[in-house]
Design a protein around this motif. Structure first.
Motif, PDB file in Angstrom:
ATOM      1  N   PRO A 122       0.826  -1.219   0.000  1.00  0.00           N
ATOM      2  CA  PRO A 122       0.000   0.000   0.000  1.00  0.00           C
ATOM      3  C   PRO A 122       0.855   1.263   0.000  1.00  0.00           C
ATOM      4  CG  PRO A 122      -0.017  -1.027   2.162  1.00  0.00           C
ATOM      5  CD  PRO A 122       0.679  -1.989   1.257  1.00  0.00           C
ATOM      6  N   GLU A 123       0.243   2.391  -0.343  1.00  0.00           N
ATOM      7  CA  GLU A 123       0.941   3.669  -0.407  1.00  0.00           C
ATOM      8  C   GLU A 123       1.477   4.081   0.961  1.00  0.00           C
ATOM      9  OE1 GLU A 123       2.610   6.710  -2.389  1.00  0.00           O
ATOM     10  OE2 GLU A 123       1.298   5.225  -3.373  1.00  0.00           O
ATOM     11  N   GLU A 124       0.849   3.571   2.032  1.00  0.00           N
ATOM     12  CA  GLU A 124       1.299   3.913   3.388  1.00  0.00           C
ATOM     13  C   GLU A 124       2.736   3.471   3.628  1.00  0.00           C
ATOM     14  OE1 GLU A 124       0.071   3.061   8.067  1.00  0.00           O
ATOM     15  OE2 GLU A 124      -1.068   2.154   6.422  1.00  0.00           O
ATOM     16  N   VAL A 125       3.142   2.367   3.022  1.00  0.00           N
ATOM     17  CA  VAL A 125       4.511   1.885   3.180  1.00  0.00           C
ATOM     18  C   VAL A 125       5.487   2.903   2.594  1.00  0.00           C
ATOM     19  CG1 VAL A 125       6.140   0.072   2.524  1.00  0.00           C
ATOM     20  CG2 VAL A 125       3.801  -0.531   3.160  1.00  0.00           C
ATOM     21  N   VAL A 126       5.150   3.467   1.446  1.00  0.00           N
ATOM     22  CA  VAL A 126       6.007   4.476   0.824  1.00  0.00           C
ATOM     23  C   VAL A 126       6.129   5.694   1.728  1.00  0.00           C
ATOM     24  CG1 VAL A 126       6.300   5.967  -1.198  1.00  0.00           C
ATOM     25  CG2 VAL A 126       5.339   3.676  -1.464  1.00  0.00           C
ATOM     26  N   THR A 127       5.014   6.121   2.281  1.00  0.00           N
ATOM     27  CA  THR A 127       5.013   7.306   3.158  1.00  0.00           C
ATOM     28  C   THR A 127       5.884   7.077   4.389  1.00  0.00           C
ATOM     29  OG1 THR A 127       2.767   7.838   2.417  1.00  0.00           O
ATOM     30  CG2 THR A 127       3.550   8.882   4.451  1.00  0.00           C
ATOM     31  N   LYS A 128       5.732   5.924   5.062  1.00  0.00           N
ATOM     32  CA  LYS A 128       6.494   5.629   6.278  1.00  0.00           C
ATOM     33  C   LYS A 128       7.991   5.495   5.989  1.00  0.00           C
ATOM     34  CE  LYS A 128       3.110   5.597   9.220  1.00  0.00           C
ATOM     35  NZ  LYS A 128       3.052   6.612  10.311  1.00  0.00           N
ATOM     36  N   LEU A 129       8.314   4.894   4.822  1.00  0.00           N
ATOM     37  CA  LEU A 129       9.728   4.787   4.465  1.00  0.00           C
ATOM     38  C   LEU A 129      10.340   6.160   4.233  1.00  0.00           C
ATOM     39  CD1 LEU A 129       9.817   1.724   2.028  1.00  0.00           C
ATOM     40  CD2 LEU A 129      11.032   1.935   4.190  1.00  0.00           C
ATOM     41  N   ALA A 130       9.588   7.043   3.558  1.00  0.00           N
ATOM     42  CA  ALA A 130      10.095   8.394   3.319  1.00  0.00           C
ATOM     43  C   ALA A 130      10.302   9.135   4.644  1.00  0.00           C
ATOM     44  CB  ALA A 130       9.125   9.158   2.423  1.00  0.00           C
ATOM     45  N   GLU A 131       9.384   8.965   5.598  1.00  0.00           N
ATOM     46  CA  GLU A 131       9.520   9.610   6.907  1.00  0.00           C
ATOM     47  C   GLU A 131      10.701   9.027   7.673  1.00  0.00           C
ATOM     48  OE1 GLU A 131       5.792   8.964   8.765  1.00  0.00           O
ATOM     49  OE2 GLU A 131       4.719  10.476   7.572  1.00  0.00           O
TER      50      GLU A 131
END
Length: 430
Positions: A122-131
């Motif tokens: 999911p897109e949430e994984v991308v967001t958390k990795l970027a953070e």
């Protein structure tokens, strides 16, 4: 699930399967290219057969164009008739060859978006990795277009720490894969840089990435040369110019696209060119033999039909000369009289011709050489480019046709040494 997800799903599944099998991103791309070529083989075989069949028709098509140069409508009719007789199509070899181009779009998607498109996270994984990586002062955020590639590369370099920090707090983390984007010492997630080669200290990663676009272009050019040589035929100046232009434009486009996209696309194009050349060589060898057999069978059947028709014609002429032809009981008296008058006229013409020939022989006058196309006193009744053995000797047909056409140029169409055939119309009128 969107329509685009459905389209890209087979590509993503195949890449994940190869990654699990080989553990190498580069080898997965090469195997992916191999499978794509195998899946497309039936379609490319159809395209290859159509191209080779059309190529073999070029001498006949050029002859039609020469004979009907001033009559476009007749030219199109004759060309269409030829295509139907030979079982070929002018577009049969082009449509299927465009199919591989449509596969590049979903492939580019799973390369550009490895987390959401290939891994299906999911897109949430991308967001958390970027953070997570934003807290690292050495981290430089990548552009949105290739953000997921950079995060995938960093995740592999710090997999244990990243996995321990996010595995229990992010939904969908179980779909994340530890993907090593390095292949032969190069980071395939990076774009080749035209300037990196001049930066010091010089690394193999910069050199290798810089070479990928040029290797891809060289193989693209070589692939076109192999295909052109396999389908060599007599080409007009326009076709030769177009092929020459394509041989320059396509490699240049390959260089441009390889510098604009991640190096993974360049590796795929290189593998695709190599497999494409092997496929083209195999199909050319196979269809050359097969088409030779089909042409031989078609030529034999056509020759046999012509022999049968000629035998029937000769037999009819013989029976007519002996007066043994059957008379149709339903034929009217007027038609019978006209037919008898026609036969008498023909006999008189034949007798006069024989007498003239005897007189010329007594006087020592040699007969003018008659062309094979002559019927009666019409020297070119069968055409000025007529070649009687064009089907028995197809390999020399084009040369003989051109020679016959050149020999007849400017010659009179009526042989004055042969009397005009005397005919009587069916209605009995002179």
């Amino acid at each position: 699930m969107s329509i685009w997800d459905i389209i890209t799903w087979p590509f993503a599944w195949l890449m994940r399967a190869f990654l699990n099998l080989t553990g190498s991103y580069g080898m997965s791309l090469i195997l992916f290219s191999l499978v794509v070529n195998l899946v497309l083989l039936p379609f490319m075989a159809k395209s290859k057969r159509g191209m080779m069949r059309t190529t073999r028709l070029q001498p006949k098509l050029q002859e039609i164009q020469r004979r009907h140069e001033g009559n476009p409508q007749k030219m199109r009719q004759e060309m269409q008739k030829l295509y139907q007789e030979e079982g070929a199509s002018p577009m049969g070899g082009c449509l299927w060859s465009l199919l591989p181009l449509f596969l590049l779009i979903p492939l580019y998607s799973i390369i550009r978006l490895p987390i959401t498109s290939m891994m299906r996270a999911p897109e949430e994984v991308v967001t958390k990795l970027a953070e997570y990586f934003a807290a690292d002062p050495t981290y430089t955020a990548a552009s949105d277009a290739y953000k997921q590639i950079a995060l995938t590369f960093l995740s592999h370099e710090n997999w244990d720490a990243v996995s321990a920090a996010l595995s229990g707090t992010v939904d969908g983390w179980s779909q994340m894969m530890d993907v090593n984007l390095r292949f032969l010492g190069m980071n395939l997630g990076q774009q080749p840089s035209p300037t990196a080669i001049f930066s010091l200290p010089l690394s193999w990663n910069a050199i290798g990435l810089f070479l990928i676009p040029f290797v891809s272009a060289a193989l693209s050019w070589l692939s076109m040369k192999v295909s052109t040589a396999a389908n060599a035929t007599v080409q007009d100046a326009q076709t030769q110019g177009m092929n020459k232009s394509m041989g320059i434009v396509m490699p240049l486009m390959s260089i441009l696209f390889c510098f604009m996209m991640p190096a993974a696309m360049g590796v795929y194009w290189i593998a695709n060119s190599v497999f494409g050349m092997a496929r083209d060589y195999g199909l050319t060898k196979y269809y050359k033999k097969k088409l030779d057999e089909e042409d031989a069978e078609r030529l034999a059947a056509r020759s046999e039909r012509e022999k049968e028709l000629e035998a029937k014609r000769e037999e009819t002429e013989r029976l007519k000369a002996e007066g043994k032809t059957e008379v149709n009981a339903n034929t009217s008296k007027k038609k019978l009289q006209a037919s008898e008058k026609q036969q008498n006229a023909e006999r008189r013409a034949a007798a006069e011709k024989a007498e003239r020939a005897a007189r010329r022989e007594r006087l020592g006058i040699k007969e003018n050489e008659k062309p094979a196309s002559q019927v009666g006193n019409r020297r070119y009744a069968r055409g000025r480019a007529y070649v009687p053995d064009r089907y028995e000797n197809p390999e020399h047909a084009e040369e003989a046709t051109l020679a016959a056409a050149e020999a007849s140029e400017g010659e009179a169409s009526i042989d004055e040494s042969v009397a005009e055939e005397t005919t009587v119309p069916v209605n009995g009128q002179e």
